[in-house]
Design an enzyme around this catalytic site. Structure first.
Site, PDB file in Angstrom:
ATOM      1  N   GLU A 101       0.891  -1.172   0.000  1.00  0.00           N
ATOM      2  CA  GLU A 101       0.000   0.000   0.000  1.00  0.00           C
ATOM      3  C   GLU A 101       0.919   1.209   0.000  1.00  0.00           C
ATOM      4  O   GLU A 101       1.459   1.588   1.036  1.00  0.00           O
ATOM      5  CB  GLU A 101      -0.888  -0.012   1.250  1.00  0.00           C
ATOM      6  CG  GLU A 101      -1.739  -1.262   1.413  1.00  0.00           C
ATOM      7  CD  GLU A 101      -2.868  -1.369   0.406  1.00  0.00           C
ATOM      8  OE1 GLU A 101      -3.141  -0.383  -0.311  1.00  0.00           O
ATOM      9  OE2 GLU A 101      -3.475  -2.449   0.318  1.00  0.00           O
ATOM     10  N   CYS A 141      -2.367   9.182   2.280  1.00  0.00           N
ATOM     11  CA  CYS A 141      -2.054   8.635   0.951  1.00  0.00           C
ATOM     12  C   CYS A 141      -3.165   8.995  -0.031  1.00  0.00           C
ATOM     13  O   CYS A 141      -2.921   9.113  -1.226  1.00  0.00           O
ATOM     14  CB  CYS A 141      -1.856   7.134   1.031  1.00  0.00           C
ATOM     15  SG  CYS A 141      -3.183   6.307   1.904  1.00  0.00           S
TER      16      CYS A 141
HETATM   17  P1  NDP Z   1       8.273   5.232   4.675  1.00  0.00           P
HETATM   18  O1  NDP Z   1       8.179   4.399   3.464  1.00  0.00           O
HETATM   19  O2  NDP Z   1       9.449   6.097   4.849  1.00  0.00           O
HETATM   20  O3  NDP Z   1       8.197   4.294   6.001  1.00  0.00           O
HETATM   21  C1  NDP Z   1       7.173   3.367   6.204  1.00  0.00           C
HETATM   22  C2  NDP Z   1       7.650   2.298   7.165  1.00  0.00           C
HETATM   23  O4  NDP Z   1       8.700   1.558   6.576  1.00  0.00           O
HETATM   24  C3  NDP Z   1       8.214   2.852   8.473  1.00  0.00           C
HETATM   25  O5  NDP Z   1       7.843   2.019   9.552  1.00  0.00           O
HETATM   26  C4  NDP Z   1       9.711   2.765   8.233  1.00  0.00           C
HETATM   27  O6  NDP Z   1      10.472   2.672   9.411  1.00  0.00           O
HETATM   28  C5  NDP Z   1       9.816   1.489   7.452  1.00  0.00           C
HETATM   29  N1  NDP Z   1      11.039   1.358   6.659  1.00  0.00           N
HETATM   30  C6  NDP Z   1      11.858   2.339   6.209  1.00  0.00           C
HETATM   31  N2  NDP Z   1      12.864   1.813   5.492  1.00  0.00           N
HETATM   32  C7  NDP Z   1      12.687   0.464   5.481  1.00  0.00           C
HETATM   33  C8  NDP Z   1      13.389  -0.613   4.903  1.00  0.00           C
HETATM   34  N3  NDP Z   1      14.485  -0.427   4.164  1.00  0.00           N
HETATM   35  N4  NDP Z   1      12.908  -1.860   5.091  1.00  0.00           N
HETATM   36  C9  NDP Z   1      11.789  -2.077   5.810  1.00  0.00           C
HETATM   37  N5  NDP Z   1      11.084  -1.077   6.389  1.00  0.00           N
HETATM   38  C10 NDP Z   1      11.517   0.175   6.221  1.00  0.00           C
HETATM   39  O7  NDP Z   1       6.923   6.045   4.702  1.00  0.00           O
HETATM   40  P2  NDP Z   1       6.491   7.222   5.665  1.00  0.00           P
HETATM   41  O8  NDP Z   1       6.578   6.748   7.063  1.00  0.00           O
HETATM   42  O9  NDP Z   1       7.182   8.459   5.292  1.00  0.00           O
HETATM   43  O10 NDP Z   1       4.916   7.318   5.275  1.00  0.00           O
HETATM   44  C11 NDP Z   1       4.431   8.092   4.265  1.00  0.00           C
HETATM   45  C12 NDP Z   1       4.192   7.288   3.001  1.00  0.00           C
HETATM   46  O11 NDP Z   1       3.256   6.245   3.241  1.00  0.00           O
HETATM   47  C13 NDP Z   1       3.560   8.136   1.905  1.00  0.00           C
HETATM   48  O12 NDP Z   1       4.194   7.887   0.683  1.00  0.00           O
HETATM   49  C14 NDP Z   1       2.112   7.654   1.861  1.00  0.00           C
HETATM   50  O13 NDP Z   1       1.475   7.850   0.636  1.00  0.00           O
HETATM   51  C15 NDP Z   1       2.274   6.220   2.204  1.00  0.00           C
HETATM   52  N6  NDP Z   1       1.013   5.671   2.695  1.00  0.00           N
HETATM   53  C16 NDP Z   1       0.300   4.817   1.885  1.00  0.00           C
HETATM   54  C17 NDP Z   1      -0.942   4.344   2.273  1.00  0.00           C
HETATM   55  C18 NDP Z   1      -1.720   3.395   1.420  1.00  0.00           C
HETATM   56  O14 NDP Z   1      -2.660   2.777   1.929  1.00  0.00           O
HETATM   57  N7  NDP Z   1      -1.422   3.237   0.132  1.00  0.00           N
HETATM   58  C19 NDP Z   1      -1.535   4.748   3.552  1.00  0.00           C
HETATM   59  C20 NDP Z   1      -0.710   5.655   4.316  1.00  0.00           C
HETATM   60  C21 NDP Z   1       0.516   6.085   3.881  1.00  0.00           C
HETATM   61  P3  NDP Z   1      11.148   3.979  10.072  1.00  0.00           P
HETATM   62  O15 NDP Z   1      10.007   4.820  10.497  1.00  0.00           O
HETATM   63  O16 NDP Z   1      11.927   3.472  11.201  1.00  0.00           O
HETATM   64  O17 NDP Z   1      11.987   4.575   9.002  1.00  0.00           O
END
Ligand code: NDP
Length: 481
Positions: free
Chosen positions: A247, A281
């Site tokens: 997602e 999102c």
């Molecule tokens: P990120 O992709 O930066 O992070 C999401 C999660 O992934 C966090 O828990 C993060 O941990 C973790 N993460 C980061 N790097 C890695 C890795 N290499 N391997 C595994 N996990 C990892 O997103 P954001 O937190 O900035 O959220 C915003 C984004 O989420 C936007 O693009 C938004 O559109 C999307 N989103 C999509 C939705 C949907 O349903 N399609 C709903 C809500 C949001 P850590 O925080 O420790 O870096």
């Protein structure tokens, strides 16, 4: 407040006792710290999920559903506490956060019921005394990786579906908002969940998230987050050919036709562009308004936007709180500058308001830019902040082409009173969710998922549950014909 990780039913510090700070977006200052989990913690959580899976998968589905219902009731009972904590670390107004927690409780109960309705099927055979049986079985221990914008709800989607299906989980919580997620999980486990069915880790995604995904025992990855990180997560699933649901990001287009109810479109646009400071999102990123009503729409949209009150989310009067992260403010500022440099017209906003008593917080005013085009970042990249670009169109086909001119395909919104326009656009729009004359494309009992680089797989609805189930065909020659 819970400031420890959950591994195998125990609330623990990181194996090496490291911690990191959680900040209050109203001030930018830290107010709590949680464990900085490492490789050993990730391994322990995966081991616990594998062990618990052996008995959880065999637990009667009605017993699992009863636990989920009890968990939903406990979450609902404590929604004020969880919601206010969410407001403190995420920034959204407390009432909105409490509503999010209520929705999380609702989805736990929804999946309790949906889990009881996984029926399988019997298929007749052309051989006498023989038939085929299709059964669904839990896929195994799963990983849930979630972001900070809806820190409880997005977790609930995964917990509800996984647990109802008989899977166990290792949850990697978002680093900006771990506290409300930990508290939410605590109330779920208080319902009597066996240790190891849910494990919750705090720490860096690129360290513990990656470690969880390196473990081949994890049979499915449920990821919500940015498209860029989603690609890394997906790459980590290819070696073991792990099932995954992605997602990811979006760039939501809204089409406003001249025959629509303009007031309702303007109110909807203000709500869905700026709610949660645009950190959704499915926030509206781009609005295409038919040329005949373009200026009129802009003026009504401006009016509705300027009614929104920005302030301390915890005091109960604000419609909008601060943005969650300082980098978010920087990103939205960069998109606005880029658009203005390329000729966009600033209708309202464009700067940070001063909120007395919280001068160092991550504030930004809801911003509307008119006369935009697709060379501007605001129209081509995900802003993930309170800024939206508006541009005119002359025909339905042009509007749809503009809407589809994006790498993303998460959701789209149409405002029109013309049924033929609805029919054409709803089919032609390249998006997993289309809202017509409303701005809420997501609802618990209907599938929610993206197209194109917004990802694949579904959450919500029965589709969200089947993501956690393997299909098995059993062909039986019983005789007795
Ligand atoms: P990120 O992709 O930066 O992070 C999401 C999660 O992934 C966090 O828990 C993060 O941990 C973790 N993460 C980061 N790097 C890695 C890795 N290499 N391997 C595994 N996990 C990892 O997103 P954001 O937190 O900035 O959220 C915003 C984004 O989420 C936007 O693009 C938004 O559109 C999307 N989103 C999509 C939705 C949907 O349903 N399609 C709903 C809500 C949001 P850590 O925080 O420790 O870096």
């Amino acid at each position: 407040m819970i400031t420890k990780m959950l591994i195998g039913g125990n609330w623990v510090n990181a194996a090496d006792n490291k911690t990191f700070e959680v900040s209050d977006p109203r001030t930018g200052l830290p107010f709590a710290s949680v464990p900085l989990g490492g490789i050993r913690d990730a391994d322990a959580a995966v081991d616990a999920a594998c062990l618990a899976f052996k008995s959880w998968a065999k637990t009667n589905v009605f017993a699992r559903a009863a636990l989920l219902r009890d968990a939903g009731a406990l979450v609902e009972k404590n929604k004020q506490e969880i919601g206010r904590l969410m407001s403190r670390e995420q920034g959204k107004p407390a009432q909105e956060a409490i509503t999010e927690v209520q929705k999380a409780a609702d989805i736990l109960r929804y999946y309790a019921a949906e889990g009881e309705r996984v029926y399988g099927r019997i298929i007749p055979s052309d051989e006498s005394g023989t038939f085929s049986m299709v059964v669904y079985q839990p896929i195994g221990p799963c990983a849930a990786i979630t972001p900070w914008n809806y820190p409880v709800e997005l977790l609930a989607w995964k917990i509800g579906a996984a647990l109802a299906a008989g899977c166990t989980l290792v949850c990697k919580l978002p680093s900006e908002t771990p506290l409300c997620a930990l508290l939410f999980i605590k109330y779920i486990t208080d319902a009597g969940l066996p240790g190891g069915v849910i494990n919750a880790l705090t720490g860096e995604g690129k360290v513990i998230g990656q470690r969880i995904l390196e473990r081949k025992e994890i049979r499915k990855a449920a990821f919500t987050g940015s498209t860029a990180v989603g690609k890394d997560v997906l790459a980590s699933c290819t070696e073991s050919l792990r099932r995954s649901s992605m997602e990811l990001g979006g760039s939501l287009p809204m089409l406003v036709f001249k025959d629509c109810d303009l007031d309702s479109a303007a109110i909807g646009a203000a709500r869905r562009s700026f709610k949660n400071m645009g950190q959704i999102c499915i926030a509206i990123n781009r609005i295409y308004a038919e040329r005949e009503i373009y200026e009129q729409f802009l003026s009504r949209f401006k009016e509705e936007t300027e009614k929104l009150i920005i302030g301390d989310g915890l005091d109960g009067t604000a419609d909008l709180g601060p943005m969650c992260k300082k980098q978010g403010v920087e990103a939205v500022t960069a998109h606005i500058s880029d658009a203005i440099e390329k000729g966009a017209r600033l209708i309202t906003g464009g700067k940070a308001p001063v909120i007395p008593g919280f001068e160092s917080g991550n504030w930004f005013s809801p911003t509307i830019l008119a006369d935009t085009d697709h060379s501007m970042k605001i129209m081509s990249e995900e802003t993930f902040g309170p800024a939206v670009g508006v541009m005119p169109f002359d025909s339905m086909e042009e509007a749809v082409n503009l809407a589809n001119d994006s790498i993303y395909g998460l959701a789209a919104i149409i405002y029109t009173q013309n049924l033929a326009t609805v029919n054409y656009c709803a089919q032609a729009l390249e998006a997993g969710n289309v809202a017509v004359n409303n701005v809420d494309a997501g609802t618990i009992n209907a599938p929610y998922g993206g197209w194109k680089q917004s990802g694949f797989g579904h959450e919500h609805g029965p589709e969200g549950l089947y993501e956690y189930l393997n299909v098995k065909h059993v062909r039986i020659h019983a005789g007795g014909e």
